[in-house]
Design an enzyme around this catalytic site. Structure first.
Site, short mmCIF file in Angstrom:
data_model
loop_
_atom_site.label_atom_id
_atom_site.label_comp_id
_atom_site.label_asym_id
_atom_site.label_seq_id
_atom_site.Cartn_x
_atom_site.Cartn_y
_atom_site.Cartn_z
N SER A 2 0.73 -1.21 -0.05
CA SER A 2 0.07 0.12 0.00
C SER A 2 0.69 0.99 0.04
O SER A 2 0.53 2.25 -0.26
CB SER A 2 -0.82 0.08 1.27
OG SER A 2 -1.62 -1.04 1.35
N HIS A 5 -2.40 -3.57 -6.45
CA HIS A 5 -2.99 -3.12 -5.17
C HIS A 5 -4.63 -3.45 -5.01
O HIS A 5 -5.16 -2.78 -5.46
CB HIS A 5 -2.55 -1.76 -4.79
CG HIS A 5 -3.04 -1.29 -3.64
ND1 HIS A 5 -3.78 -0.11 -3.39
CD2 HIS A 5 -2.77 -1.82 -2.43
CE1 HIS A 5 -4.11 -0.05 -2.07
NE2 HIS A 5 -3.31 -0.87 -1.50
N GLU A 53 -5.76 -1.22 -8.09
CA GLU A 53 -4.84 -0.32 -8.79
C GLU A 53 -3.64 -1.19 -9.36
O GLU A 53 -2.95 -1.91 -8.60
CB GLU A 53 -4.41 0.70 -7.83
CG GLU A 53 -5.46 1.34 -6.94
CD GLU A 53 -5.08 2.49 -6.07
OE1 GLU A 53 -5.39 3.53 -6.10
OE2 GLU A 53 -4.20 2.22 -5.23
N ASN A 99 -5.51 6.12 -1.68
CA ASN A 99 -4.95 6.47 -0.58
C ASN A 99 -4.30 7.88 -0.49
O ASN A 99 -4.27 8.71 0.32
CB ASN A 99 -3.95 5.38 0.06
CG ASN A 99 -4.77 4.14 0.40
OD1 ASN A 99 -5.95 4.53 0.99
ND2 ASN A 99 -4.01 3.07 0.46
P1 NAI Z 1 -1.25 -9.63 7.28
O1 NAI Z 1 -0.15 -9.17 8.45
O2 NAI Z 1 -2.55 -10.10 7.75
O3 NAI Z 1 -0.48 -10.67 6.51
C1 NAI Z 1 0.79 -10.83 6.16
C2 NAI Z 1 1.37 -12.48 6.25
O4 NAI Z 1 2.65 -12.39 5.50
C3 NAI Z 1 1.38 -13.17 7.47
O5 NAI Z 1 0.21 -14.11 7.36
C4 NAI Z 1 2.78 -13.57 7.82
O6 NAI Z 1 3.03 -14.78 8.25
C5 NAI Z 1 3.29 -13.60 6.39
N1 NAI Z 1 4.55 -13.48 6.23
C6 NAI Z 1 5.40 -12.54 6.68
N2 NAI Z 1 6.78 -12.46 6.08
C7 NAI Z 1 6.54 -13.64 5.20
C8 NAI Z 1 7.64 -14.17 4.34
N3 NAI Z 1 8.73 -13.88 4.28
N4 NAI Z 1 7.31 -15.24 3.60
C9 NAI Z 1 6.00 -15.73 3.64
N5 NAI Z 1 5.00 -15.20 4.54
C10 NAI Z 1 5.36 -14.37 5.22
O7 NAI Z 1 -1.12 -8.47 6.31
P2 NAI Z 1 -2.17 -7.72 5.14
O8 NAI Z 1 -2.90 -6.83 5.90
O9 NAI Z 1 -2.61 -8.82 4.36
O10 NAI Z 1 -1.08 -6.97 4.53
C11 NAI Z 1 -0.29 -7.70 3.43
C12 NAI Z 1 0.24 -6.56 2.38
O11 NAI Z 1 -0.95 -6.05 1.70
C13 NAI Z 1 0.73 -5.38 2.86
O12 NAI Z 1 2.07 -5.06 2.04
C14 NAI Z 1 0.09 -4.38 3.22
O13 NAI Z 1 0.62 -2.80 3.04
C15 NAI Z 1 -0.81 -4.61 2.02
N6 NAI Z 1 -2.11 -4.27 1.84
C16 NAI Z 1 -3.01 -4.33 2.96
C17 NAI Z 1 -4.37 -3.81 2.93
C18 NAI Z 1 -5.13 -4.02 4.04
O14 NAI Z 1 -6.27 -3.40 4.15
N7 NAI Z 1 -4.72 -4.82 5.15
C19 NAI Z 1 -4.88 -3.24 1.64
C20 NAI Z 1 -4.04 -3.33 0.56
C21 NAI Z 1 -3.04 -3.62 0.72
#
Ligand code: NAI
Length: 385
Positions: free
Chosen positions: A116, A137, A149, A187
């Site tokens: 993001s 995105h 996006e 955003n």
């Molecule tokens: P989250 O914390 O729910 O999930 C991240 C996952 O990645 C966790 O399950 C973790 O175990 C895993 N992980 C971490 N390091 C790892 C690695 N080296 N190899 C494999 N797995 C690994 O995070 P979320 O909210 O799903 O966000 C993920 C990405 O999406 C971020 O870049 C965030 O900025 C982006 N994003 C988030 C949004 C939201 O509303 N939560 C919306 C749009 C984008």
């Protein structure tokens, strides 16, 4: 084409569901076994619910489920045509992971990040062939939100852009292309929805409940800014604001608010902590809105004018096309109208005049009208005919 998703958290799980429902073989890799189990369990629940509601058949649900392979081994991406990364928002970790992904995946495999706030160029810089790097995105929840996006970096090839966009279009999503700049379209353009609302509160013009009442009942937005910040979490929303502010070299338009900072410091994160701008406990006695229509109109006008100016500036700086900027705000954050169409409706001269009044009164850069707005008023133009 086989699709890889790295990270099985909120976003990764949603993206996996979308790809699998669209008939792809999907590999979901997460380092954490519990997360993988949780993701699988949640997908089962969603599929069962969709079958119950007769939105899909049992066969379709089974098919979607059988399309997904859960794994803790990144080498399982070896046969993927695209890998979409959705792990922790940390450039150092993402960079390491992308260098590794390039070694594991086939030569022509597109490598995408769901980040993001990080720049796609910086993530892609670790690749030997950065032309296959792109930002894709999604919005949360990915299966329900129609907007995606697509962000080509300076290194991205036109082939990568076309292939990535075609694929996501095939998944029946609405895609917009944006420049690799902080906040992309949504955003960035949405900043004043929070920022100006906080400013109105700080000036003592109205309280949280009144501002939310005005924006929903008079403005037609689905949620008021304070209810929305409480929903997103003030900690997360504040961090995004700070990141955008510093990424824009401290452009005063994006200045974070002390009110929000103090709420974060106090642990008033919003719904998840039981208290934010509003109290979510069972016997809560929240303040009532002052339903004065004249005041409400002024509040909506001020926030809306700022949103419109931000949208115009995004077009001025080629962050996205005028069509894409309007689509992004209606499909990514459910605004009742596209901001540029809204501007046409109000009248570009009226919008400019209101901004000029604020700019004069405050003498702050934050209220400066976009040069594109001035130019269009001079030429008597509209965004859409
Ligand atoms: P989250 O914390 O729910 O999930 C991240 C996952 O990645 C966790 O399950 C973790 O175990 C895993 N992980 C971490 N390091 C790892 C690695 N080296 N190899 C494999 N797995 C690994 O995070 P979320 O909210 O799903 O966000 C993920 C990405 O999406 C971020 O870049 C965030 O900025 C982006 N994003 C988030 C949004 C939201 O509303 N939560 C919306 C749009 C984008």
């Amino acid at each position: 084409m086989k699709v890889g998703v790295l990270g099985g958290g909120t976003m990764g799980s949603g993206i996996v569901q979308v790809a699998a429902q669209n008939g792809h073989q999907v590999v979901l890799v997460d380092l954490n076994e519990q997360i993988l189990n949780k993701s699988k369990h949640q997908l089962d629940k969603i599929m069962n619910r969709l079958v119950e509601k007769e939105r899909i058949t049992q066969e379709q649900a089974n098919h979607t489920r059988s399309n997904i392979h859960y794994s803790q081994d990144i080498h399982d991406f070896a046969k993927c045509g695209i890998v979409i990364e959705a792990i922790i928002e940390n450039l150092e970790i993402k960079s390491k992971v992308f260098a590794q992904l390039e070694q594991i995946t086939p030569k022509g495999c597109i490598l995408a990040s769901n980040t993001s706030s990080l720049s796609i160029a910086s993530i892609g810089s670790v690749l030997e062939d950065p032309s296959k790097m792109i930002g894709i995105h999604f919005f949360n929840p990915a299966p329900l939100m129609p907007l995606v996006e697509i962000i080509p970096a300076v290194q991205t090839s036109s082939t990568t852009l076309k292939q990535a966009r075609d694929l996501i279009d095939d998944w029946k999503k609405i895609t917009v292309v944006c420049k690799d700049t902080p906040g992309f379209i949504v955003n960035r353009v949405a900043r004043p929805f929070y920022g100006e609302a906080l400013r109105i509160y700080e000036e003592g013009v109205a309280d949280f409940a009144t501002i939310d009442w005005a924006m929903t009942i008079i403005g037609g937005f689905r949620m008021g800014p304070f209810t929305l910040m409480d929903y997103i979490g003030n900690d997360i929303n504040y961090t995004v604001t700070e990141t955008v502010f510093s990424a824009f070299y401290y452009d005063p338009r994006y200045k974070p608010s002390f009110t929000q900072k103090r709420h974060v410091e106090a642990g008033y994160f919003g719904r998840k902590s039981g208290r934010g701008y509003f109290d979510y406990s069972e016997d809560a006695q929240n303040q009532l809105a002052n339903e004065n229509h004249e005041l409400g109109r002024q509040i909506v006008d001020r926030i809306l004018i700022m949103l419109i100016n931000e949208a115009i500036d995004a077009v001025f700086l080629n962050i996205g096309s005028k069509e894409d900027v309007d689509l992004a705000m209606t499909k990514g954050v459910n605004y009742p109208k596209g901001l540029l169409s809204w501007c046409d409706e109000i009248g570009l001269d009226v919008v400019l005049e209101k901004l000029e009044v604020m700019f004069q009164e405050y003498g702050e850069d934050r209220y400066r009208p976009s040069p594109l707005l001035r130019r269009m008023v001079q030429n008597n133009e509209k965004f859409f005919t």
